[in-house]
Design a protein around this motif. Sequence first.
Motif, short mmCIF file in Angstrom:
data_model
loop_
_atom_site.label_atom_id
_atom_site.label_comp_id
_atom_site.label_asym_id
_atom_site.label_seq_id
_atom_site.Cartn_x
_atom_site.Cartn_y
_atom_site.Cartn_z
N VAL A 165 46.05 46.32 36.01
CA VAL A 165 46.19 45.83 37.18
C VAL A 165 45.04 44.61 37.45
CG1 VAL A 165 45.35 46.35 39.49
CG2 VAL A 165 46.55 47.82 38.45
N ALA A 166 44.01 44.55 36.59
CA ALA A 166 43.24 43.70 36.58
C ALA A 166 43.68 42.18 35.88
CB ALA A 166 41.82 43.88 35.74
N LYS A 167 44.48 42.70 34.79
CA LYS A 167 45.10 41.56 34.13
C LYS A 167 46.17 40.60 35.27
CE LYS A 167 46.89 42.82 30.21
NZ LYS A 167 47.97 43.06 29.17
N LEU A 168 46.76 41.34 36.07
CA LEU A 168 47.47 40.66 37.18
C LEU A 168 46.79 40.19 38.40
CD1 LEU A 168 50.41 43.46 37.23
CD2 LEU A 168 50.54 41.05 35.91
N THR A 169 45.62 40.69 38.52
CA THR A 169 44.93 40.14 39.91
C THR A 169 43.69 39.26 39.67
OG1 THR A 169 43.76 42.21 39.89
CG2 THR A 169 45.97 42.26 41.01
N ILE A 170 43.07 39.49 38.34
CA ILE A 170 41.84 38.44 38.17
C ILE A 170 42.09 37.47 37.28
CG2 ILE A 170 39.59 38.85 37.24
CD1 ILE A 170 39.64 41.68 37.95
N GLY A 171 41.72 36.09 38.10
CA GLY A 171 41.82 34.93 37.21
C GLY A 171 40.61 34.75 36.62
#
Length: 191
Positions: free
Chosen positions: A105-111
Amino acid sequence: MSYTKHLKTIKEICPNLDILKESEFDLFVNEEFGLSSIGICLELCESPSNKLKIPIRFAVQYNQKFNASAISKNEIGIILFNLGLIDKLKSIVDDSIEIFCHENVAKLTIGEDEKSDLKTLFSEICITYIFYHELCHILQIQGIFLSEVHHFQEEYSDKASFILKHHLYEMDADLFGVSMVTTLIINYIYK
């Protein structure tokens, strides 16, 4: 109050401590992070000093161990971070955020910008927690040992004795540190 003024007071009380001077800040592995950590701690000294009427002083001790300590003498509290603590803390926080950002999830949401902000926030959280943990030790012993130096330092011991009071002091200091960090996080969310 400047770091040099804090250092002067500490040296008057505990002249044998090996403390970094401002001219030695280039000894930090990451000088920018070291200066930021010191700035946070100097700022954190102001509120308890003013509200509790207990002078709190801060310095960095030339010691490579990942540790911090608290000293109380003559109704003055001293919080010391070891050089090794500050040097290692940045890489621990950076590595932890990098690992977190590889989760699904973090990979998809955190830039990348947010990752940098997380590293900054979590560095401040860690420094604040350690500072308030040590401040709690000062509050625990304030007024008890007015004429002698009392020094709290959490290190593993090879002594077989178990002293419940020491463990309770540690739990109390942990809770205080967490409570103060929670306030920091709530303020961050609010802003």
